[in-house]
Design a protein around this motif. Sequence first.
Motif, PDB file in Angstrom:
ATOM      1  N   ARG A   1      -1.657  79.364  28.850  1.00 34.39           N
ATOM      2  CA  ARG A   1      -1.265  78.243  29.705  1.00 34.39           C
ATOM      3  C   ARG A   1      -2.403  77.781  30.607  1.00 34.39           C
ATOM      4  NH1 ARG A   1       4.306  80.222  32.473  1.00 34.39           N
ATOM      5  NH2 ARG A   1       2.741  81.382  33.643  1.00 34.39           N
ATOM      6  N   ASP A   2      -3.401  78.647  30.820  1.00 34.28           N
ATOM      7  CA  ASP A   2      -4.518  78.296  31.705  1.00 34.28           C
ATOM      8  C   ASP A   2      -5.281  77.070  31.214  1.00 34.28           C
ATOM      9  OD1 ASP A   2      -3.822  80.487  33.211  1.00 34.28           O
ATOM     10  OD2 ASP A   2      -5.495  81.747  32.527  1.00 34.28           O
ATOM     11  N   VAL A   3      -5.166  76.788  29.903  1.00 33.68           N
ATOM     12  CA  VAL A   3      -5.892  75.655  29.354  1.00 33.68           C
ATOM     13  C   VAL A   3      -5.469  74.352  30.030  1.00 33.68           C
ATOM     14  CG1 VAL A   3      -4.284  75.128  27.472  1.00 33.68           C
ATOM     15  CG2 VAL A   3      -6.705  74.634  27.182  1.00 33.68           C
ATOM     16  N   LEU A   4      -4.231  74.293  30.521  1.00 36.69           N
ATOM     17  CA  LEU A   4      -3.735  73.071  31.163  1.00 36.69           C
ATOM     18  C   LEU A   4      -4.439  72.790  32.482  1.00 36.69           C
ATOM     19  CD1 LEU A   4       0.100  73.495  30.523  1.00 36.69           C
ATOM     20  CD2 LEU A   4      -1.555  72.175  29.190  1.00 36.69           C
ATOM     21  N   ASP A   5      -5.099  73.798  33.041  1.00 36.34           N
ATOM     22  CA  ASP A   5      -5.813  73.615  34.300  1.00 36.34           C
ATOM     23  C   ASP A   5      -7.261  73.195  34.095  1.00 36.34           C
ATOM     24  OD1 ASP A   5      -3.599  74.386  35.884  1.00 36.34           O
ATOM     25  OD2 ASP A   5      -4.039  76.499  35.519  1.00 36.34           O
ATOM     26  N   ARG A   6      -7.709  73.118  32.842  1.00 40.13           N
ATOM     27  CA  ARG A   6      -9.092  72.718  32.590  1.00 40.13           C
ATOM     28  C   ARG A   6      -9.277  71.238  32.911  1.00 40.13           C
ATOM     29  NH1 ARG A   6      -9.630  73.218  26.964  1.00 40.13           N
ATOM     30  NH2 ARG A   6     -11.262  71.686  27.309  1.00 40.13           N
ATOM     31  N   PRO A   7     -10.282  70.889  33.726  1.00 38.79           N
ATOM     32  CA  PRO A   7     -10.464  69.487  34.103  1.00 38.79           C
ATOM     33  C   PRO A   7     -10.896  68.601  32.935  1.00 38.79           C
ATOM     34  CG  PRO A   7     -12.295  70.833  34.893  1.00 38.79           C
ATOM     35  CD  PRO A   7     -11.254  71.780  34.383  1.00 38.79           C
ATOM     36  N   ASP A   8     -11.478  69.197  31.877  1.00 40.70           N
ATOM     37  CA  ASP A   8     -11.955  68.386  30.759  1.00 40.70           C
ATOM     38  C   ASP A   8     -10.935  68.266  29.636  1.00 40.70           C
ATOM     39  OD1 ASP A   8     -12.209  71.088  30.273  1.00 40.70           O
ATOM     40  OD2 ASP A   8     -13.974  70.888  29.006  1.00 40.70           O
ATOM     41  N   LEU A   9      -9.733  68.828  29.823  1.00 37.89           N
ATOM     42  CA  LEU A   9      -8.661  68.617  28.852  1.00 37.89           C
ATOM     43  C   LEU A   9      -7.951  67.322  29.231  1.00 37.89           C
ATOM     44  CD1 LEU A   9      -7.148  69.868  26.398  1.00 37.89           C
ATOM     45  CD2 LEU A   9      -5.564  70.855  28.051  1.00 37.89           C
ATOM     46  N   THR A  10      -8.231  66.262  28.502  1.00 37.58           N
ATOM     47  CA  THR A  10      -7.824  64.929  28.949  1.00 37.58           C
ATOM     48  C   THR A  10      -6.316  64.721  28.913  1.00 37.58           C
ATOM     49  OG1 THR A  10      -8.173  64.074  26.715  1.00 37.58           O
ATOM     50  CG2 THR A  10     -10.003  63.902  28.267  1.00 37.58           C
ATOM     51  N   SER A  11      -5.646  65.233  27.869  1.00 38.14           N
ATOM     52  CA  SER A  11      -4.209  64.975  27.776  1.00 38.14           C
ATOM     53  C   SER A  11      -3.546  65.963  26.826  1.00 38.14           C
ATOM     54  CB  SER A  11      -3.942  63.548  27.283  1.00 38.14           C
ATOM     55  OG  SER A  11      -4.398  63.386  25.951  1.00 38.14           O
ATOM     56  N   CYS A  12      -2.289  66.264  27.132  1.00 38.36           N
ATOM     57  CA  CYS A  12      -1.458  67.081  26.253  1.00 38.36           C
ATOM     58  C   CYS A  12      -0.116  66.377  26.096  1.00 38.36           C
ATOM     59  CB  CYS A  12      -1.226  68.474  26.838  1.00 38.36           C
ATOM     60  SG  CYS A  12      -2.675  69.533  26.855  1.00 38.36           S
ATOM     61  N   LEU A  13       0.213  66.022  24.879  1.00 39.07           N
ATOM     62  CA  LEU A  13       1.492  65.387  24.588  1.00 39.07           C
ATOM     63  C   LEU A  13       2.346  66.369  23.810  1.00 39.07           C
ATOM     64  CD1 LEU A  13       3.499  63.023  24.307  1.00 39.07           C
ATOM     65  CD2 LEU A  13       2.204  62.295  22.285  1.00 39.07           C
ATOM     66  N   PHE A  14       3.540  66.681  24.342  1.00 40.24           N
ATOM     67  CA  PHE A  14       4.439  67.613  23.697  1.00 40.24           C
ATOM     68  C   PHE A  14       5.711  66.869  23.274  1.00 40.24           C
ATOM     69  CE2 PHE A  14       1.910  70.078  26.728  1.00 40.24           C
ATOM     70  CZ  PHE A  14       1.408  71.079  25.891  1.00 40.24           C
TER      71      PHE A  14
END
Length: 283
Positions: free
Chosen positions: A157-170
Amino acid sequence: MPSRKAPTARQRRLGTELRRIRERTGLSLTEAAAMLGTDRTTISNVESGRFGVSADRVRAWAGQYRCPDDAYVDALAEMAAERINGWWDDYRGDLSNKGLDLAEMEHHAVAIRSVQIMYIPGLLQTEDYTAAVFGESVPPPSPARGRRLVSHRLRRRDVLDRPDLTSCLFLVHESALRMVYGDAGVARGQLDYLLKQSERENVTVRAILFAAGGFPYASSSASYIYGAVPQLDTVQTDTSTGSGFQDSETSLENWRAALDRTEEKALDPESSRDFIRHIAQQV
């Protein structure tokens, strides 16, 4: 070039892309070896991921192969230059390599688009829900292994805190929203957590209702993981028989089209939150 004992999916992918570049030029292994001043065994081992390769060599080979896509070559060189031991390596030997490979791919993703049919997406699961899901495995994991499985999923879940992860659509099907793992308290806690996570700036949750009808690949859950360039995208699929990765040009094109069509059938984000609240009240 030292041989790797167990190359990761990302390391194998680098070799696969170098093979694809070579094959697009029409060169055989023997012809490429003569051009590059090496032997065909070395090239074969690099292309299979058994041998590592430097960023300089990636650029040199791509240049000899006359690859015209500079951004693609830059991305491959960056992959070759990676010398990190990620947090997922702490779980090596305890968990399946595919689970570790997924965590590594998510770490390097620039965006993620996911469709989940029977489970809340792994990146949005609570500890209690995760434990209940793994508890349904056949055979069930030992207490120690169960704790490791839960710990690994929560770390993802830590990946969601990465500033360079632009978007996650679920895209989450109604089946997953209504399925109760654990007990009613676990289910309500999971739905509340899902609502909270959907308020993140880089997270969008959209529900697919039973009434929406069928859609492509409805029997499979999948995550489309966007790489630094489109050629390095990867699809991770989950079925009743296990997990797998797809990265051929045709597979990626088909999954993009399938996700586009599935997204068209999903509720908008605000309507999805209203629907999730409605289900939470019924649990």
